[in-house]
Design an enzyme around this catalytic site. Structure first.
Site, PDB file in Angstrom:
ATOM      1  N   HIS A  57      11.714  -6.138   1.464  1.00  0.00           N
ATOM      2  CA  HIS A  57      10.549  -5.233   1.508  1.00  0.00           C
ATOM      3  C   HIS A  57       9.586  -5.566   0.375  1.00  0.00           C
ATOM      4  O   HIS A  57       9.859  -5.294  -0.792  1.00  0.00           O
ATOM      5  CB  HIS A  57      10.983  -3.770   1.406  1.00  0.00           C
ATOM      6  CG  HIS A  57       9.849  -2.821   1.660  1.00  0.00           C
ATOM      7  ND1 HIS A  57       9.789  -2.009   2.785  1.00  0.00           N
ATOM      8  CD2 HIS A  57       8.706  -2.593   0.974  1.00  0.00           C
ATOM      9  CE1 HIS A  57       8.668  -1.308   2.749  1.00  0.00           C
ATOM     10  NE2 HIS A  57       7.991  -1.652   1.658  1.00  0.00           N
ATOM     11  N   HIS A  59       5.069  -6.449  -0.603  1.00  0.00           N
ATOM     12  CA  HIS A  59       3.651  -6.448  -0.188  1.00  0.00           C
ATOM     13  C   HIS A  59       2.960  -7.623  -0.870  1.00  0.00           C
ATOM     14  O   HIS A  59       2.404  -7.488  -1.968  1.00  0.00           O
ATOM     15  CB  HIS A  59       2.984  -5.126  -0.573  1.00  0.00           C
ATOM     16  CG  HIS A  59       3.525  -3.960   0.181  1.00  0.00           C
ATOM     17  ND1 HIS A  59       2.928  -3.474   1.326  1.00  0.00           N
ATOM     18  CD2 HIS A  59       4.643  -3.225  -0.004  1.00  0.00           C
ATOM     19  CE1 HIS A  59       3.651  -2.465   1.793  1.00  0.00           C
ATOM     20  NE2 HIS A  59       4.698  -2.292   1.007  1.00  0.00           N
ATOM     21  N   GLN A 152      -1.355  -0.008   7.302  1.00  0.00           N
ATOM     22  CA  GLN A 152      -1.184   0.783   6.068  1.00  0.00           C
ATOM     23  C   GLN A 152      -1.850   2.161   6.136  1.00  0.00           C
ATOM     24  O   GLN A 152      -1.315   3.140   5.636  1.00  0.00           O
ATOM     25  CB  GLN A 152      -1.764  -0.019   4.893  1.00  0.00           C
ATOM     26  CG  GLN A 152      -1.954   0.734   3.597  1.00  0.00           C
ATOM     27  CD  GLN A 152      -0.668   0.902   2.807  1.00  0.00           C
ATOM     28  OE1 GLN A 152      -0.148  -0.048   2.248  1.00  0.00           O
ATOM     29  NE2 GLN A 152      -0.149   2.128   2.770  1.00  0.00           N
ATOM     30  N   HIS A 210       7.687   1.806   7.323  1.00  0.00           N
ATOM     31  CA  HIS A 210       7.611   2.643   6.127  1.00  0.00           C
ATOM     32  C   HIS A 210       7.863   4.063   6.636  1.00  0.00           C
ATOM     33  O   HIS A 210       6.978   4.665   7.246  1.00  0.00           O
ATOM     34  CB  HIS A 210       6.224   2.563   5.502  1.00  0.00           C
ATOM     35  CG  HIS A 210       6.013   1.373   4.632  1.00  0.00           C
ATOM     36  ND1 HIS A 210       5.941   0.106   5.131  1.00  0.00           N
ATOM     37  CD2 HIS A 210       5.851   1.274   3.276  1.00  0.00           C
ATOM     38  CE1 HIS A 210       5.740  -0.741   4.115  1.00  0.00           C
ATOM     39  NE2 HIS A 210       5.687  -0.055   2.986  1.00  0.00           N
ATOM     40  N   GLU A 213       8.226   8.124   3.496  1.00  0.00           N
ATOM     41  CA  GLU A 213       8.086   7.846   2.054  1.00  0.00           C
ATOM     42  C   GLU A 213       7.327   9.007   1.431  1.00  0.00           C
ATOM     43  O   GLU A 213       6.128   8.921   1.135  1.00  0.00           O
ATOM     44  CB  GLU A 213       7.355   6.518   1.803  1.00  0.00           C
ATOM     45  CG  GLU A 213       7.387   6.119   0.322  1.00  0.00           C
ATOM     46  CD  GLU A 213       6.591   4.867   0.014  1.00  0.00           C
ATOM     47  OE1 GLU A 213       5.947   4.310   0.927  1.00  0.00           O
ATOM     48  OE2 GLU A 213       6.595   4.436  -1.161  1.00  0.00           O
ATOM     49  N   ASP A 309       9.491  -4.035  -3.060  1.00  0.00           N
ATOM     50  CA  ASP A 309       8.261  -3.340  -2.669  1.00  0.00           C
ATOM     51  C   ASP A 309       7.017  -3.877  -3.374  1.00  0.00           C
ATOM     52  O   ASP A 309       6.097  -4.342  -2.723  1.00  0.00           O
ATOM     53  CB  ASP A 309       8.408  -1.824  -2.886  1.00  0.00           C
ATOM     54  CG  ASP A 309       7.487  -0.994  -1.996  1.00  0.00           C
ATOM     55  OD1 ASP A 309       6.780  -1.588  -1.161  1.00  0.00           O
ATOM     56  OD2 ASP A 309       7.472   0.237  -2.135  1.00  0.00           O
TER      57      ASP A 309
HETATM   58 FE   FE2 Z   1       6.163  -0.772   0.982  1.00  0.00          FE
END
Ligand code: FE2
Length: 425
Positions: A57, A59, A152, A210, A213, A309
Site C-alpha cells: 500500500h 502512493h 481519491q 481504501h 479510513e 502508505d
Molecule cells: Fe493510502
C-alpha cells in the site's frame, strides 16, 4: 552444477543456515553446503538473508512532494486530501516520474522490491497514471510495481472520476481501487463498492479499497466489500486497506464482522505509521490509536499485511522506504510483543505482503525468483529491533545494492568498547 552467484552461510528467516545458489534470475539450490563454481560468491556468515520486503500500500504519485505547495497544518487525513487537491494542478508528467524514480532508488537500497501503489484517477489529464506506467516499465528489472486505479476524491463525488478510473484501467492500471467512506453518503459508498467490484470481476482484476479510513464506528463499508467479494466470486483477490473504523466499532458487531471477512478471504492492509499519525485527531483524552484489530483478524485466519502508505507527502512528513520501520510501528501499536508475534511481523512485510499482491514468484525457495535481501542482523526479530542495515540486495538474480558492514568499535568514556554502532547482539 555451476552458479552465477552463491550466497554462502546465510541465516534464513526460519533459522536454518544454508548456501543459496542462483542461476540466471532463479534460486537454483538451497543446501547446507554448495561446493560448486560461481561467477561470484557473497559471504553471508552471521547475516539474515530473507525474501525481499514488499509494500502492498503506497502512493507513488504523491511521494517526495512534502511541502509543495505547503505542509499539512492540522495533520488530518482530510487536510491531506485537500492539500493533495492543491498540489494536483501543479503536477507535471516529468516531476511525478522523477520523484517516483527517486523513491524506487530508495526502495531498492532498502531491499523493497515489490510495491503496490495507488494512483489518483480524479485528474482528467491522468498524467500521474501515464507517468507511473512508464516508471513501472523502467523499474521492472528490479521492482515489481502494481498500479491501483484510485479515485481519491470519490468515484461519484468527484466529476469524471468514474470515467477516468475506467480509462486508467484501459491504459494498463492493474487493480481496481476506491474510497467509499469519502463518497457523499453511506449509500453512495455502498454503491461504489458494488460497481467497482463488478468492474473487477468483469475484467478479471484484483480489488484494493481504501476502506473505512476514519474514526467513525458506523463506517461499515468493509461489510459490503466482504459481501461483494462473496457474491462475485472474488475470494482471495480483494484487499481492504486501512479499516481503521474497526478500531472504534462496537465489539458485538465486530464479532459478526470478522468471520465475514475471513469467509470472503478479504485481505487486510493496515498502515500503522499513517494510522497512528492521522487517526484520533478529533479526540481529546483518552485518544484512540486508530489502527484496525490486527491480532484479532490474524486469529480468525484473515491474511493481514503491513503497508507503508506514505513517505514525505501531504499526509506524512517522514519515511525512508523502510518496511522494518513499518513492522516496528505495527508491532507496537498492535502490541504484538511475543517472540512469535514479532517474527510474524517480519513475515508480514515480506512473504505475507507478497501473497496479498499475488506475487507467487517471490520467496526463499528453489525455483522462485532470486530476489532477496541480506541484513546486518542474525534473525527477523533482531532485524526489526535494529531496523537493520541492508548489506546486499539481490533482484532477479543481480546484485542491485551493496553497502559495507559498519562494525566500527566505539570509544565510550575513554575506553574502547566492543559494541558496534547498531548494538547488534
Ligand atoms: Fe493510502
Amino acid at each position: 552444477m555451476n552458479f552465477d552467484l552463491i550466497v554462502k552461510t546465510a541465516t534464513l528467516a526460519d533459522g536454518r543456515i544454508a548456501d543459496i545458489g542462483i542461476k540466471g534470475d532463479k534460486i537454483a539450490a538451497i543446501e547446507p553446503k554448495i561446493e560448486a563454481e560461481a561467477g561470484r560468491v557473497i559471504d553471508a556468515t552471521g547475516n539474515l538473508v530473507s525474501a525481499p520486503f514488499v509494500d502492498p500500500h503506497f502512493h507513488m504519485d504523491a511521494t517526495l512532494s512534502y511541502g509543495i505547495p505547503r505542509i499539512n497544518a492540522s495533520g488530518t487525513l482530510l487536510e491531506g486530501i485537500a492539500l493533495w487537491g492543491e498540489l494536483k494542478p501543479l503536477l507535471t508528467h516529468e516531476a511525478v516520474k522523477q520523484r517516483a524514480l527517486a523513491y524506487c532508488d530508495w526502495a531498492v537500497s532498502m531491499g523493497l522490491l515489490a510495491i503496490r501503489t495507488h494512483v489518483d484517477t480524479c485528474d482528467d489529464r491522468l498524467l500521474a497514471v501515464e507517468a507511473l506506467l512508464e516508471v513501472k516499465k523502467e523499474v521492472a528489472p528490479y521492482i515489481d510495481l502494481q498500479l491501483v486505479a484510485f479515485p481519491q476524491d470519490g468515484l461519484y463525488r468527484a466529476p469524471n472520476a468514474r470515467e477516468n478510473t475506467i480509462r486508467a484501467l484501459d491504459l494498463g492500471a492493474d487493480i481496481v481501487g476506491g474510497i467509499p467512506h469519502f463518497e457523499r453518503t453511506m449509500e453512495d459508498g455502498r454503491r461504489s463498492l458494488t460497481e467497482l467490484c463488478e468492474i473487477a470481476a468483469k475484467r478479471g482484476l484484483m480489488v484494493d479499497i481504501h476502506c473505512d479510513e476514519t474514526d467513525d464506528p458506523l463506517s461499515r463499508h468493509i461489510e459490503q466489500l466482504a459481501y461483494e467479494t462473496q457474491r462475485l466470486g472474488l475470494q482471495g483477490r480483494v484487499a481492504g486497506s486501512h479499516l481503521t473504523s474497526m478500531h472504534s466499532m462496537d465489539n458485538y458487531y465486530v464479532s459478526k464482522l470478522i468471520p465475514l471477512i475471513a469467509e470472503a478471504q478479504v485481505s487486510a492492509i493496515p498502515n500503522p505509521l499513517i494510522n497512528i499519525m492521522l487517526q484520533g485527531r478529533h479526540d481529546s483524552y483518552p485518544k484512540r490509536r486508530g489502527m484496525t484489530r490486527v491480532p484479532e483478524m490474524l486469529k480468525a485466519g484473515i491474511r493481514v499485511g503491513w503497508g507503508q502508505d506514505c513517505v514525505l507527502d501531504p499526509w506524512y512528513s517522514l519515511g525512508t522506504a523502510d518496511m522494518l520501520d513499518v513492522a516496528f510501528m505495527g508491532l507496537h501499536v498492535a502490541q504484538m510483543s511475543s517472540p512469535a508475534d514479532m517474527a510474524r511481523c517480519f513475515d508480514m512485510v515480506t512473504n505475507v505482503n507478497a501473497a496479498i499482491m499475488g506475487l507467487d514468484h517471490l520467496g526463499m525457495e528453489v525455483g522462485k525468483t532470486a530476489s532477496m535481501v541480506m541484513l546486518d542482523a542474525g534473525n527477523p526479530i533482531e532485524a526489526i529491533r535494529l531496523r537493520a542495515e541492508r548489506l546486499c540486495v539481490i533482484a532477479k538474480g543481480k546484485v542491485v545494492a551493496e553497502r559495507p558492514k559498519r562494525d566500527t568499535a566505539l570509544n565510550i568514556a575513554g575506553r574502547p568498547s566492543s559494541i558496534n554502532r547498531r548494538h547488534r547482539a
